[in-house]
Design a protein around this motif. Structure first.
Motif, PDB file in Angstrom:
ATOM      1  N   LEU A 183      30.052-116.627  -5.200  1.00  8.76           N
ATOM      2  CA  LEU A 183      29.914-115.437  -4.173  1.00  8.76           C
ATOM      3  C   LEU A 183      30.665-115.743  -2.949  1.00  8.76           C
ATOM      4  O   LEU A 183      30.291-116.408  -2.050  1.00  8.76           O
ATOM      5  N   SER A 184      31.695-114.934  -2.849  1.00  8.28           N
ATOM      6  CA  SER A 184      32.655-115.022  -1.794  1.00  8.28           C
ATOM      7  C   SER A 184      32.404-113.891  -0.787  1.00  8.28           C
ATOM      8  O   SER A 184      32.716-112.775  -0.845  1.00  8.28           O
ATOM      9  N   MET A 185      31.768-114.435   0.496  1.00  5.74           N
ATOM     10  CA  MET A 185      31.240-113.490   1.409  1.00  5.74           C
ATOM     11  C   MET A 185      31.363-114.259   2.891  1.00  5.74           C
ATOM     12  O   MET A 185      30.867-115.092   2.897  1.00  5.74           O
ATOM     13  N   GLY A 186      31.663-113.704   3.795  1.00  7.22           N
ATOM     14  CA  GLY A 186      31.692-114.294   5.039  1.00  7.22           C
ATOM     15  C   GLY A 186      32.922-114.325   5.703  1.00  7.22           C
ATOM     16  O   GLY A 186      33.896-115.262   5.049  1.00  7.22           O
ATOM     17  N   MET A 187      33.131-114.178   7.053  1.00  7.09           N
ATOM     18  CA  MET A 187      34.661-114.381   7.703  1.00  7.09           C
ATOM     19  C   MET A 187      34.217-115.068   8.929  1.00  7.09           C
ATOM     20  O   MET A 187      33.038-115.171   9.211  1.00  7.09           O
ATOM     21  N   SER A 188      35.222-115.113   9.967  1.00  7.07           N
ATOM     22  CA  SER A 188      34.887-115.934  11.079  1.00  7.07           C
ATOM     23  C   SER A 188      33.536-115.486  11.709  1.00  7.07           C
ATOM     24  O   SER A 188      33.009-116.251  12.285  1.00  7.07           O
ATOM     25  N   SER A 189      33.591-114.101  12.041  1.00  4.82           N
ATOM     26  CA  SER A 189      32.372-113.526  12.806  1.00  4.82           C
ATOM     27  C   SER A 189      30.876-113.452  12.189  1.00  4.82           C
ATOM     28  O   SER A 189      29.943-113.332  12.907  1.00  4.82           O
ATOM     29  N   ASP A 190      30.967-113.737  10.832  1.00  2.00           N
ATOM     30  CA  ASP A 190      29.844-113.281  10.080  1.00  2.00           C
ATOM     31  C   ASP A 190      29.451-114.380   9.254  1.00  2.00           C
ATOM     32  O   ASP A 190      28.466-113.960   8.246  1.00  2.00           O
ATOM     33  N   TYR A 191      30.058-115.561   8.775  1.00  5.83           N
ATOM     34  CA  TYR A 191      29.808-116.355   7.825  1.00  5.83           C
ATOM     35  C   TYR A 191      28.704-116.981   7.639  1.00  5.83           C
ATOM     36  O   TYR A 191      28.246-117.383   6.684  1.00  5.83           O
ATOM     37  N   LYS A 192      28.121-117.417   9.009  1.00  8.91           N
ATOM     38  CA  LYS A 192      26.592-117.935   8.926  1.00  8.91           C
ATOM     39  C   LYS A 192      25.472-117.199   8.125  1.00  8.91           C
ATOM     40  O   LYS A 192      24.773-117.620   7.519  1.00  8.91           O
ATOM     41  N   VAL A 193      25.684-115.841   8.635  1.00  5.81           N
ATOM     42  CA  VAL A 193      24.647-114.926   8.060  1.00  5.81           C
ATOM     43  C   VAL A 193      24.796-114.918   6.502  1.00  5.81           C
ATOM     44  O   VAL A 193      23.978-114.916   5.593  1.00  5.81           O
ATOM     45  N   ALA A 194      26.036-114.814   5.950  1.00  4.83           N
ATOM     46  CA  ALA A 194      26.440-114.643   4.553  1.00  4.83           C
ATOM     47  C   ALA A 194      26.164-115.934   3.949  1.00  4.83           C
ATOM     48  O   ALA A 194      25.377-115.747   2.850  1.00  4.83           O
ATOM     49  N   VAL A 195      26.295-117.165   4.668  1.00  5.58           N
ATOM     50  CA  VAL A 195      25.857-118.152   3.875  1.00  5.58           C
ATOM     51  C   VAL A 195      24.268-118.269   3.777  1.00  5.58           C
ATOM     52  O   VAL A 195      23.800-118.669   2.659  1.00  5.58           O
ATOM     53  N   GLU A 196      23.640-117.691   4.877  1.00  2.72           N
ATOM     54  CA  GLU A 196      21.990-117.783   4.714  1.00  2.72           C
ATOM     55  C   GLU A 196      21.856-116.786   3.633  1.00  2.72           C
ATOM     56  O   GLU A 196      20.671-116.895   2.910  1.00  2.72           O
ATOM     57  N   GLU A 197      22.491-115.817   3.253  1.00  4.08           N
ATOM     58  CA  GLU A 197      21.916-114.698   2.155  1.00  4.08           C
ATOM     59  C   GLU A 197      22.336-115.391   0.887  1.00  4.08           C
ATOM     60  O   GLU A 197      22.390-114.748  -0.327  1.00  4.08           O
ATOM     61  N   GLY A 198      23.197-116.735   0.831  1.00  8.47           N
ATOM     62  CA  GLY A 198      23.458-117.221  -0.493  1.00  8.47           C
ATOM     63  C   GLY A 198      24.957-117.230  -0.921  1.00  8.47           C
ATOM     64  O   GLY A 198      25.478-117.673  -2.073  1.00  8.47           O
ATOM     65  N   ALA A 199      25.998-116.678   0.101  1.00  8.68           N
ATOM     66  CA  ALA A 199      27.333-117.111  -0.179  1.00  8.68           C
ATOM     67  C   ALA A 199      27.749-118.526  -0.356  1.00  8.68           C
ATOM     68  O   ALA A 199      27.106-119.541   0.393  1.00  8.68           O
ATOM     69  N   ASN A 200      28.637-118.831  -1.367  1.00  7.01           N
ATOM     70  CA  ASN A 200      28.773-120.279  -1.404  1.00  7.01           C
ATOM     71  C   ASN A 200      30.559-120.561  -1.507  1.00  7.01           C
ATOM     72  O   ASN A 200      31.113-121.343  -1.888  1.00  7.01           O
TER      73      ASN A 200
END
Ligand SMILES: *Cc1c(COP(=O)(O)O)cnc(C)c1O
Length: 218
Positions: A183-200
């Motif tokens: 699950l590829s989600m999250g860039m410099s500005s938003d990756y922490k939120v993406a990882v909290e939602e399950g991005a790996n």
């Protein structure tokens, strides 16, 4: 003020990620010297959004993994299949069939992600979660040389990453439903939120390399 080094940035982001989250360093516009610094710090996964730039850097650094994360054009597929370890941006059956044809010719199976655009931003690539679900089954049925490893999303730009959490969650729900791997989600500005939602898998450029200078683009 002096900027932190690429090595320090890479290591500090990596150490803040939970176990099992892949950090892809987005190296578009960056020089071989800058990429070399990230390699020396231990980075083995790099992301590029232009086929020509990926192919050139693949020659310079054949021992790392190159991820294609850009807008995918049919006429660039030939050069990418087999070189890109993962193509993150498939959003139509036409693109999947073209990848399948090339991969079959080379006798390999190409790993891809389906790009989802849950916010429905018209200026961006990607399809709705509903269309992505259909495309997933269609690729499984018609493309034996393509493996859908997971889903990718580029969230809308937002001053507060909390504002896009809902889009990460929507794509994460589909990812779980389909039982996929990446699950590829999250860039410099938003990756922490993406990882909290399950991005790996997170794709991070400027927080590692500093601000991009597009005049250096090839
Ligand atoms: C450029 C790019 C990134 C990295 O963006 P930063 O904000 O520099 O971290 C991630 N994903 C895609 C698809 C990109 O094109």
């Amino acid at each position: 003020m002096q900027q932190n080094s690429i090595s320090d940035n890479y290591k500090s982001i990596l150490s803040g990620l939970p176990e099992g989250v892949l950090l892809v360093a987005v190296s578009k516009t960056r020089t071989d010297a800058e990429i070399g610094e990230a390699v020396a710090a231990g980075c083995r996964d790099f992301g590029e959004n232009k086929a020509q730039e990926l192919c050139r850097k693949y020659e310079s650094f054949p021992d790392v993994r190159w991820h294609f994360i850009g807008h995918l054009q049919k006429n660039k597929i030939r050069s990418l299949v087999g070189k890109a370890c993962l193509i993150h941006s498939v959003d139509s059956i036409e693109l999947a069939l073209e990848i399948n044809k090339r991969a079959a010719g080379l006798g390999l199976v190409q790993d891809i992600l389906i790009q989802v655009n849950a916010a429905g931003e018209t200026q961006k690539s990607g399809i709705s979660p509903e269309e992505a679900r259909k495309l997933y089954f269609e690729i499984c049925r018609t493309c034996p040389n393509v493996k859908v490893a997971g889903l990718m999303q580029i969230a809308p730009e937002a001053d507060d990453p909390e504002d896009v959490r809902v889009y990460f969650k929507e794509v994460a729900d589909l990812f779980k439903e389909l039982g996929l791997d990446i699950l590829s989600m999250g860039m410099s500005s938003d990756y922490k939120v993406a990882v909290e939602e399950g991005a790996n898998c997170v794709r991070i450029g400027s927080a590692i390399f500093g601000k991009r200078d597009y005049s250096r683009m090839i």
